[in-house]
Write an enzyme that holds these catalytic residues in place. Sequence first.
Site, short mmCIF file in Angstrom:
data_model
loop_
_atom_site.label_atom_id
_atom_site.label_comp_id
_atom_site.label_asym_id
_atom_site.label_seq_id
_atom_site.Cartn_x
_atom_site.Cartn_y
_atom_site.Cartn_z
N ILE A 299 10.90 36.37 33.32
CA ILE A 299 9.81 37.36 33.38
C ILE A 299 8.45 36.72 33.57
O ILE A 299 7.44 37.41 33.63
CB ILE A 299 9.79 38.23 32.10
CG1 ILE A 299 9.68 37.38 30.84
CG2 ILE A 299 11.03 39.12 32.05
CD1 ILE A 299 9.58 38.21 29.56
N GLY A 300 8.40 35.40 33.68
CA GLY A 300 7.12 34.75 33.92
C GLY A 300 7.29 33.28 34.25
O GLY A 300 8.23 32.64 33.77
N LYS A 301 6.40 32.76 35.09
CA LYS A 301 6.42 31.34 35.44
C LYS A 301 5.02 30.77 35.30
O LYS A 301 4.03 31.47 35.46
CB LYS A 301 6.91 31.14 36.88
CG LYS A 301 8.40 31.33 37.07
CD LYS A 301 8.82 30.94 38.48
CE LYS A 301 10.32 31.06 38.66
NZ LYS A 301 10.74 30.65 40.02
N PHE B 264 3.59 24.75 33.38
CA PHE B 264 4.25 23.92 32.37
C PHE B 264 5.66 24.40 32.04
O PHE B 264 6.39 23.73 31.33
CB PHE B 264 3.43 23.90 31.08
CG PHE B 264 2.03 23.37 31.28
CD1 PHE B 264 1.77 22.37 32.21
CD2 PHE B 264 0.98 23.88 30.54
CE1 PHE B 264 0.49 21.88 32.39
CE2 PHE B 264 -0.30 23.39 30.72
CZ PHE B 264 -0.55 22.40 31.65
N GLY B 265 6.04 25.57 32.52
CA GLY B 265 7.35 26.09 32.17
C GLY B 265 7.49 27.53 32.61
O GLY B 265 6.87 27.97 33.58
N VAL C 277 8.86 31.80 31.13
CA VAL C 277 9.23 32.71 30.04
C VAL C 277 10.43 33.53 30.50
O VAL C 277 10.42 34.11 31.60
CB VAL C 277 8.07 33.65 29.66
CG1 VAL C 277 8.50 34.58 28.54
CG2 VAL C 277 6.85 32.84 29.24
N LYS D 9 10.13 31.00 25.60
CA LYS D 9 9.13 30.23 26.34
C LYS D 9 9.59 28.78 26.40
O LYS D 9 9.86 28.18 25.37
CB LYS D 9 7.77 30.33 25.66
CG LYS D 9 6.65 29.58 26.37
CD LYS D 9 5.32 29.81 25.67
CE LYS D 9 4.18 29.11 26.39
NZ LYS D 9 2.88 29.37 25.71
N ASP E 65 -8.59 31.04 24.08
CA ASP E 65 -8.10 31.54 25.37
C ASP E 65 -7.82 33.04 25.29
O ASP E 65 -6.81 33.52 25.81
CB ASP E 65 -6.84 30.77 25.78
CG ASP E 65 -6.53 30.90 27.27
OD1 ASP E 65 -7.47 31.18 28.04
OD2 ASP E 65 -5.36 30.73 27.65
#
Length: 507
Positions: A132-134, A137-138, A140, A155, A249
Amino acid sequence: MQKVSGSGKKTTAFQQRKSDSVYNNNEMNKGTSSISYDPVYFVRDASSFTKTTHERAASVKLKLEHLYKVTVEQTVERNQRRMDFEAKLAQDRGSEERKKRQLNSLGQKESQFLRLRRTKLSLNDFHTVKVIGKGAFGEVRLVQKIDTGKIYAMKTLLKSEMFKKDQLAHVKAERDVLAESDSPWVVSLYYSFQDSQYLYLIMEFLPGGDLMTMLIKYDTFSEDVTRFYIAECILAIEAVHKLGFIHRDIKPDNILIDKTGHIKLSDFGLSMGFHKTHDNAYYQRLFESKINTSTSSTQNSLMVDTISLTMSSKDKIATWKKNRRIMAYSTVGTPDYIAPEIFTQHGYGQECDWWSLGAIMFECLIGWPPFCSENAHETYRKIINWRENLYFPEDLHLSAEAEDLIRKLLTSADQRLGRYGANDIKLHPFFRGVNWDTIREINAPFIPQLKSITDTSYFEEIDTIPNITMNSPPVLQNKIPSDVDQNLAFVGYTYKRFDMMTQKGIL
């Protein structure tokens, strides 16, 4: 063995050796009574030891420190849980027999938890449902724990990238703030573990997407809707500050929506605490020499590189918003919400998070961040010179209370509302009528419509996410951390949450 002496008596071998020893000592003492002996001094020079010896010594020292720290913490936490439970039972009107059974049950759960803590988790314990996410650093993933069927967000962080980008302190701080928090305003961490290449954070899955997705979809919010989300953000930031951390952040990408429509803070990858392991200098000393970092990184690892953005009119703001998602997945990120004191590196505190909140509130009401520009460097310049660059469009009319709050957040750190704590912001007239104690119990303006526990319709399809893979480009040999360095850097990363381990249907 025996032998016959001159007197005819039998003596054993042991008796003979003892007699010979006494005789020899007496003979030696006759001529040495006047001899003086100078003491011998041994000087241990650590520089003569090999690199391997230094690494092993550092590893043992760090592991012993961690073992002692964890043992003490676990004992304190276990005692505190029992005291809290006993206090709760004292207010219960149930029978003494029932209370005794409940105490025994707690003891059994504690014992079970200790056994489960010794169980090593691995990637094989989880089934990937969907990515569901890129990121740089890695990535999700939506995952399902094989033995229980429970759904989580996993993650993953590439260890080698953490070294190259000088992110070790931030990785540790992120893990610590998630592990220490039991706030409903912070994403819950259930497990963390590692293997030779990756770090893994197993967190609760929030199916409603993030605030950035909502801003892209709706452009702007009404003041009532903005009031709701900003009020919840205040409580979330306050919860992080009470733990002794600075998020650094705060941005719409990191404000997630749960299944009830309420928000939770996530992504503490730039957070900073006050423990020595949250300081990059600690890891530099640990490895004796500083690991080379990317030339685009600045102190505190806030990276600001040029990004091609265009925004000269309202028509082109749509282009900025389209690129907004690309920036979220890049190594650079966006500086639009970062406080000026972080850029100037003259020292800053928790008040920097309140600047970020002001920038988000501006975007909710106006439609874009207050300092967005053609590129990140221009945004950086505008933030540094915020006095000359903060303005409100004349064709958009805000209430006096809304504009006043934004101006009191987007100001110098020594004048910023919230510098003495969140209560100062809560008392602002913009929040008149907000019940801070029950806000999480009311209906949210937007409630996700979900078809299943694995519904990811509020997340962007992975094919449309920028193609940023977890594979690292070739690096110089001196940038590749040794196995010993990796072991040192991530000692103590493993975590399991007690309250989830002891619920019905143990994880």
